[in-house]
Enzyme design. Structure first.
Site, PDB file in Angstrom:
ATOM      1  CE  LYS A 112      -3.289  -1.061  -0.648  1.00  0.00           C
ATOM      2  NZ  LYS A 112      -3.531  -1.693  -1.977  1.00  0.00           N
ATOM      3  CB  SER A 113       4.348   1.903   0.170  1.00  0.00           C
ATOM      4  OG  SER A 113       4.253   1.307   1.438  1.00  0.00           O
ATOM      5  CB  THR A 138       9.509  -8.495  -3.409  1.00  0.00           C
ATOM      6  OG1 THR A 138       9.219  -9.368  -2.316  1.00  0.00           O
ATOM      7  CG2 THR A 138      10.658  -7.576  -3.012  1.00  0.00           C
ATOM      8  CG  HIS A 139       4.537  -6.130  -0.897  1.00  0.00           C
ATOM      9  ND1 HIS A 139       4.781  -4.865  -1.376  1.00  0.00           N
ATOM     10  CD2 HIS A 139       3.348  -6.502  -1.444  1.00  0.00           C
ATOM     11  CE1 HIS A 139       3.791  -4.509  -2.191  1.00  0.00           C
ATOM     12  NE2 HIS A 139       2.917  -5.491  -2.238  1.00  0.00           N
ATOM     13  CB  SER A 174      -2.421  11.169 -13.937  1.00  0.00           C
ATOM     14  OG  SER A 174      -3.376  10.628 -14.834  1.00  0.00           O
ATOM     15  CG  MET A 184      -2.169   4.701 -13.468  1.00  0.00           C
ATOM     16  SD  MET A 184      -0.866   4.638 -12.221  1.00  0.00           S
ATOM     17  CE  MET A 184      -1.091   3.029 -11.484  1.00  0.00           C
TER      18      MET A 184
HETATM   19  P1  A3P Z   1      -5.061   4.494  -1.262  1.00  0.00           P
HETATM   20  O1  A3P Z   1      -5.651   3.187  -0.810  1.00  0.00           O
HETATM   21  O2  A3P Z   1      -4.704   5.392  -0.112  1.00  0.00           O
HETATM   22  O3  A3P Z   1      -5.910   5.183  -2.267  1.00  0.00           O
HETATM   23  P2  A3P Z   1       0.113  -0.371  -3.655  1.00  0.00           P
HETATM   24  O4  A3P Z   1       0.175  -0.316  -5.140  1.00  0.00           O
HETATM   25  O5  A3P Z   1       1.447  -0.414  -2.995  1.00  0.00           O
HETATM   26  O6  A3P Z   1      -0.846  -1.407  -3.187  1.00  0.00           O
HETATM   27  O7  A3P Z   1      -0.469   1.059  -3.164  1.00  0.00           O
HETATM   28  C1  A3P Z   1      -1.819   1.388  -3.389  1.00  0.00           C
HETATM   29  C2  A3P Z   1      -2.029   2.845  -3.023  1.00  0.00           C
HETATM   30  O8  A3P Z   1      -1.435   3.695  -4.027  1.00  0.00           O
HETATM   31  C3  A3P Z   1      -3.521   3.183  -2.987  1.00  0.00           C
HETATM   32  O9  A3P Z   1      -3.677   4.175  -1.981  1.00  0.00           O
HETATM   33  C4  A3P Z   1      -3.714   3.737  -4.387  1.00  0.00           C
HETATM   34  O10 A3P Z   1      -4.882   4.506  -4.548  1.00  0.00           O
HETATM   35  C5  A3P Z   1      -2.440   4.556  -4.576  1.00  0.00           C
HETATM   36  N1  A3P Z   1      -2.169   4.856  -5.993  1.00  0.00           N
HETATM   37  C6  A3P Z   1      -2.224   4.005  -7.052  1.00  0.00           C
HETATM   38  N2  A3P Z   1      -1.975   4.647  -8.199  1.00  0.00           N
HETATM   39  C7  A3P Z   1      -1.743   5.952  -7.868  1.00  0.00           C
HETATM   40  C8  A3P Z   1      -1.438   7.129  -8.619  1.00  0.00           C
HETATM   41  N3  A3P Z   1      -1.318   7.119  -9.946  1.00  0.00           N
HETATM   42  N4  A3P Z   1      -1.273   8.286  -7.933  1.00  0.00           N
HETATM   43  C9  A3P Z   1      -1.384   8.322  -6.584  1.00  0.00           C
HETATM   44  N5  A3P Z   1      -1.680   7.245  -5.817  1.00  0.00           N
HETATM   45  C10 A3P Z   1      -1.860   6.070  -6.453  1.00  0.00           C
END
Ligand code: A3P
Length: 275
Positions: A42-43, A95-96, A220, A224
Site C-alpha cells: 500500500k505504499s 516484492t513486499h 496520473s 490509472m
Molecule cells: P489508497 O488506498 O490510499 O488510495 P500499492 O500499489 O502499494 O498497493 O499502493 C496502493 C495505493 O497507491 C492506494 O492508496 C492507491 O490509490 C495509490 N495509488 C495508485 N496509483 C496511484 C497514482 N497514480 N497516484 C497516486 N496514488 C496512487
C-alpha cells in the site's frame, strides 16, 4: 499463510504466496543491473511499477503489468523467475518481502517505495476488506484492523520492522528511496529520479519534454483508474476487482488516514514512528 524464514521465524504472507516461492525468491540469483521494486504493501507500488513501465516503454501484455513485466517474487515459481531472467535485460521484479530476508547484491538495483504509516494502515484496511481469505481478519471493523496493524500482525508483518530494515540501506548507491508523498507533490521529479537511477538511456528518454508529459499523464491517478484492470495482479484478479472496487488504485491522496483513524490511534502510530 505463514512461511518459515532462514532464521526459523514465522512470517505472514498473503494466501497466493507459498513456502516454495518464498524460498526461491530469497535465494534467487539476481543478475547485475536487474531491478527490484520493493515496498511495504500500500505504499505506492503499483504507481511506481507503472512509472517504470512507461519510462522503459514496455507494452502492456494481456493480463497485468504486475505479473507479466514485474514478477511478484513471493508468488512466482522458480521456473517463471528463470524464464523472466533469461528473456529480460535488465529484468524487473517486485516484492513486499523486507530486505533483510534477501542477500542484497551490490550490483542489483533496488527501488524502495515508502509511504507514511497512517495512510498505509488505512489503505491496507480497505485492501484487506475486499478479500475474504485473509488470515484472522474477515470483514471486520477498522478498530480491529488497527490493532492488527499496530501490533505487526497483518500480512508481511510489521510496517515498522520493514522500514527499519530498509532504512539501513537508504543511502546505498544501488538503492533509490522514493517517498509516496514526494511523488504526489512533484511527480515529474520522481519520474526523472527513477529514469536517472535506471541508467543513461532512460534518463535521455525522459529528457525529451514530450515523452516526459506522456509519462506524467499516463501515470496520473485519473488515467490509472480508467485502465485499472491493466494494473492488477492476475492471481487475485477476481477478488481484487470486487464490487467494482480496485484497492491498488483507490483514492490516491495524502492524509486519507483522517477518514478513519481517531486522534488516539494516530498518536499511537506517531509514537511508534518516532521510536
Ligand atoms: P489508497 O488506498 O490510499 O488510495 P500499492 O500499489 O502499494 O498497493 O499502493 C496502493 C495505493 O497507491 C492506494 O492508496 C492507491 O490509490 C495509490 N495509488 C495508485 N496509483 C496511484 C497514482 N497514480 N497516484 C497516486 N496514488 C496512487
Amino acid at each position: 499463510v505463514y512461511v518459515t524464514t532462514k532464521t526459523g521465524e514465522k512470517y505472514a504472507m498473503p494466501s497466493h504466496a507459498s513456502q516454495q516461492c518464498y524460498d526461491d525468491a530469497v535465494g534467487f540469483p539476481f543478475d547485475q543491473d536487474d531491478v527490484i521494486i520493493a515496498s511495504y504493501p500500500k505504499s505506492g507500488t503499483t504507481w511506481t511499477l507503472n512509472i517504470v513501465r512507461l519510462i522503459c516503454g514496455m507494452e502492456i501484455k494481456p493480463g497485468s503489468i504486475i505479473e507479466s513485466e514485474f514478477p511478484f517474487l513471493e508468488s512466482s515459481t522458480r521456473k517463471r523467475l528463470d524464464e523472466h531472467k533469461s528473456t529480460h535485460k535488465p529484468a524487473f521484479y517486485h516484492t513486499h518481502i523486507p530486505c533483510d530476508h534477501f542477500e542484497l547484491n551490490e550490483k542489483t538495483k533496488y527501488i524502495w517505495v515508502l509511504r507514511n504509516p497512517k495512510d498505509v494502515c488505512v489503505s491496507f484496511y480497505h485492501h484487506t476488506k475486499l478479500f475474504s481469505n485473509l488470515y484472522e481478519y474477515d470483514h471486520g471493523t477498522f478498530d480491529h484492523y488497527f490493532k492488527l496493524f499496530a501490533s505487526g500482525k497483518t500480512d508481511y508483518d510489521s510496517y515498522f520492522g520493514h522500514v527499519k530494515k530498509w532504512s539501513e540501506h537508504a543511502n546505498d548507491k544501488n538503492v533509490l528511496l522514493l517517498l509516496y508523498e514526494d511523488m504526489k507533490v512533484d511527480t515529474r521529479s520522481a519520474i526523472k529520479q527513477i529514469a536517472n537511477f535506471l541508467g543513461k538511456t532512460y534518463a535521455a528518454r525522459v529528457s525529451n519534454p514530450v515523452t516526459m508529459e506522456t509519462i506524467f499523464e499516463k501515470c496520473s491517478f485519473r488515467e490509472m483508474s480508467q485502465t485499472m484492470d491493466q494494473f492488477v495482479s492476475v492471481q487475485s484478479q477476481s477478488t481484487v476487482i470486487k464490487d467494482g472496487k480496485c484497492p491498488v488504485i483507490r483514492r490516491g491522496v495524502v492524509g486519507d488516514w483522517r477518514s478513519l483513524m481517531t486522534r488516539e490511534q494516530a498518536e499511537i502510530i506517531d509514537r511508534m514512528t518516532t521510536e
